[in-house]
Write a protein that holds these residues in place. Structure first.
Motif, PDB file in Angstrom:
ATOM      1  N   LEU A 114       0.827  -1.212   0.000  1.00 42.59           N
ATOM      2  CA  LEU A 114       0.000   0.000   0.000  1.00 42.59           C
ATOM      3  C   LEU A 114       0.859   1.259   0.000  1.00 42.59           C
ATOM      4  N   GLY A 115       2.021   1.192   0.621  1.00 45.20           N
ATOM      5  CA  GLY A 115       2.938   2.331   0.585  1.00 45.20           C
ATOM      6  C   GLY A 115       3.460   2.598  -0.813  1.00 45.20           C
ATOM      7  N   LEU A 116       3.725   1.536  -1.570  1.00 45.33           N
ATOM      8  CA  LEU A 116       4.157   1.707  -2.959  1.00 45.33           C
ATOM      9  C   LEU A 116       3.038   2.300  -3.812  1.00 45.33           C
ATOM     10  N   VAL A 117       1.805   1.847  -3.568  1.00 49.48           N
ATOM     11  CA  VAL A 117       0.660   2.393  -4.302  1.00 49.48           C
ATOM     12  C   VAL A 117       0.533   3.888  -4.028  1.00 49.48           C
ATOM     13  N   LYS A 118       0.665   4.260  -2.772  1.00 44.95           N
ATOM     14  CA  LYS A 118       0.546   5.677  -2.404  1.00 44.95           C
ATOM     15  C   LYS A 118       1.655   6.512  -3.029  1.00 44.95           C
ATOM     16  N   ALA A 119       2.876   5.973  -3.044  1.00 39.64           N
ATOM     17  CA  ALA A 119       4.027   6.734  -3.545  1.00 39.64           C
ATOM     18  C   ALA A 119       4.051   6.822  -5.066  1.00 39.64           C
ATOM     19  N   PHE A 120       3.637   5.759  -5.760  1.00 37.01           N
ATOM     20  CA  PHE A 120       3.846   5.705  -7.213  1.00 37.01           C
ATOM     21  C   PHE A 120       2.587   5.438  -8.033  1.00 37.01           C
ATOM     22  N   GLY A 121       1.447   5.207  -7.385  1.00 38.10           N
ATOM     23  CA  GLY A 121       0.246   4.812  -8.111  1.00 38.10           C
ATOM     24  C   GLY A 121      -0.301   5.870  -9.050  1.00 38.10           C
ATOM     25  N   HIS A 122       0.073   7.131  -8.831  1.00 39.29           N
ATOM     26  CA  HIS A 122      -0.389   8.200  -9.723  1.00 39.29           C
ATOM     27  C   HIS A 122       0.781   8.966 -10.331  1.00 39.29           C
ATOM     28  N   GLN A 123       1.978   8.395 -10.195  1.00 38.46           N
ATOM     29  CA  GLN A 123       3.174   8.982 -10.804  1.00 38.46           C
ATOM     30  C   GLN A 123       4.194   7.849 -11.005  1.00 38.46           C
ATOM     31  N   SER A 124       3.804   6.883 -11.821  1.00 34.05           N
ATOM     32  CA  SER A 124       4.603   5.667 -11.952  1.00 34.05           C
ATOM     33  C   SER A 124       5.999   5.945 -12.499  1.00 34.05           C
ATOM     34  N   GLU A 125       6.158   7.058 -13.247  1.00 38.29           N
ATOM     35  CA  GLU A 125       7.467   7.366 -13.814  1.00 38.29           C
ATOM     36  C   GLU A 125       8.518   7.608 -12.724  1.00 38.29           C
ATOM     37  N   LYS A 126       8.071   7.993 -11.523  1.00 38.36           N
ATOM     38  CA  LYS A 126       9.018   8.236 -10.432  1.00 38.36           C
ATOM     39  C   LYS A 126       9.633   6.948  -9.910  1.00 38.36           C
ATOM     40  N   ASP A 164      -6.994   5.325 -12.257  1.00 41.14           N
ATOM     41  CA  ASP A 164      -7.769   6.422 -12.840  1.00 41.14           C
ATOM     42  C   ASP A 164      -9.130   6.447 -12.159  1.00 41.14           C
ATOM     43  N   GLU A 165     -10.110   7.126 -12.780  1.00 40.35           N
ATOM     44  CA  GLU A 165     -11.424   7.247 -12.147  1.00 40.35           C
ATOM     45  C   GLU A 165     -12.129   5.901 -11.997  1.00 40.35           C
ATOM     46  N   GLU A 166     -11.801   4.959 -12.858  1.00 39.64           N
ATOM     47  CA  GLU A 166     -12.516   3.685 -12.872  1.00 39.64           C
ATOM     48  C   GLU A 166     -11.734   2.541 -12.215  1.00 39.64           C
ATOM     49  N   VAL A 167     -10.421   2.586 -12.324  1.00 36.17           N
ATOM     50  CA  VAL A 167      -9.592   1.482 -11.829  1.00 36.17           C
ATOM     51  C   VAL A 167      -8.610   2.007 -10.785  1.00 36.17           C
ATOM     52  N   PRO A 168      -8.594   1.422  -9.588  1.00 34.76           N
ATOM     53  CA  PRO A 168      -7.655   1.899  -8.571  1.00 34.76           C
ATOM     54  C   PRO A 168      -6.215   1.524  -8.915  1.00 34.76           C
ATOM     55  N   ALA A 169      -5.291   2.337  -8.456  1.00 30.08           N
ATOM     56  CA  ALA A 169      -3.868   2.038  -8.640  1.00 30.08           C
ATOM     57  C   ALA A 169      -3.511   0.757  -7.885  1.00 30.08           C
ATOM     58  N   ASN A 170      -2.454   0.119  -8.354  1.00 30.33           N
ATOM     59  CA  ASN A 170      -2.034  -1.122  -7.711  1.00 30.33           C
ATOM     60  C   ASN A 170      -0.515  -1.263  -7.838  1.00 30.33           C
ATOM     61  N   ALA A 171       0.036  -2.153  -7.042  1.00 26.83           N
ATOM     62  CA  ALA A 171       1.477  -2.420  -7.080  1.00 26.83           C
ATOM     63  C   ALA A 171       1.723  -3.816  -6.533  1.00 26.83           C
TER      64      ALA A 171
END
Length: 206
Positions: A114-126, A164-171
């Protein structure tokens, strides 16, 4: 050093000292310096001296002592040294590792994934930016992914899917099946937790 960590630290040193250092070096991709009675171990692209006499671990270049979690994993890696086993090596989730992977997965997911999702789920390039100092190499999984050599024989893979709006980020963090013979299950979990924490820390600094 907290009591539980000290117990584990001391136990692995006791295990190592029951072994022949040259045998450890023969089974692992490490160097043993007979004159100084030190191992040189590569951990996430950084070399460490593991001193047989003083029971100390410190960076070969900078002399820095790794945190206690990393130190225990390094010692477990040496203490588990065995001749290599042949067989298929595939990427699997912690849930698929024997000896408790499924049992420990919920806590691992909460503490690390969940920490990875929070850190990179909306900025995967980082992820790739934060992976480089740990020796991470980009691979073609998900929206961003990297493979790390925790030790020369023990790779880990981190994958991030953006939401995105329909699918939650994951890692996820994947292990190779051979880790079963390279580390105790708790050290395998500790390795994934250590990698996730290092990536999150770098994400906050970048």
């Amino acid at each position: 050093m907290e009591t539980n960590y000290r117990i584990a630290y001391d136990k692995y040193w006791q295990d190592i000292k029951k072994m022949v250092p040259e045998d450890i070096a023969a089974h692992l991709d490490v160097t043993y310096l007979k004159d100084t009675r030190q191992f040189i171990v590569t951990f996430f692209d950084k070399e460490y001296f593991v001193d047989y006499d003083t029971e100390r671990i410190y960076g070969k270049v900078d002399g820095r002592v790794p945190d206690i979690n990393a130190a225990i994993i390094i010692l477990n890696y040496l203490a588990y040294a065995k001749p290599p086993r042949e067989g298929d090596n595939k990427w699997v989730s912690l849930k698929e590792l024997p000896n408790g992977g499924m049992l420990f997965y919920p806590a691992f997911h909460k503490d690390s994934i969940l920490g990875l999702v929070k850190a990179f789920g909306h900025q995967s390039e980082k992820l790739l930016e934060c992976s480089a100092p740990l020796g991470g190499v980009s691979v073609e999984f998900g929206d961003a992914s990297a493979v790390f050599k925790a030790f020369p024989e023990i790779p880990l893979c981190v994958i991030v899917w953006e939401g995105d709006e329909e699918v939650p980020a994951n890692a996820t963090i994947l292990f190779q099946t051979s880790i079963e013979y390279r580390l105790h299950i708790e050290s395998s979990i500790g390795l994934g937790t250590y990698l996730a924490s290092q990536l999150r820390r770098r994400a906050k600094l970048s």
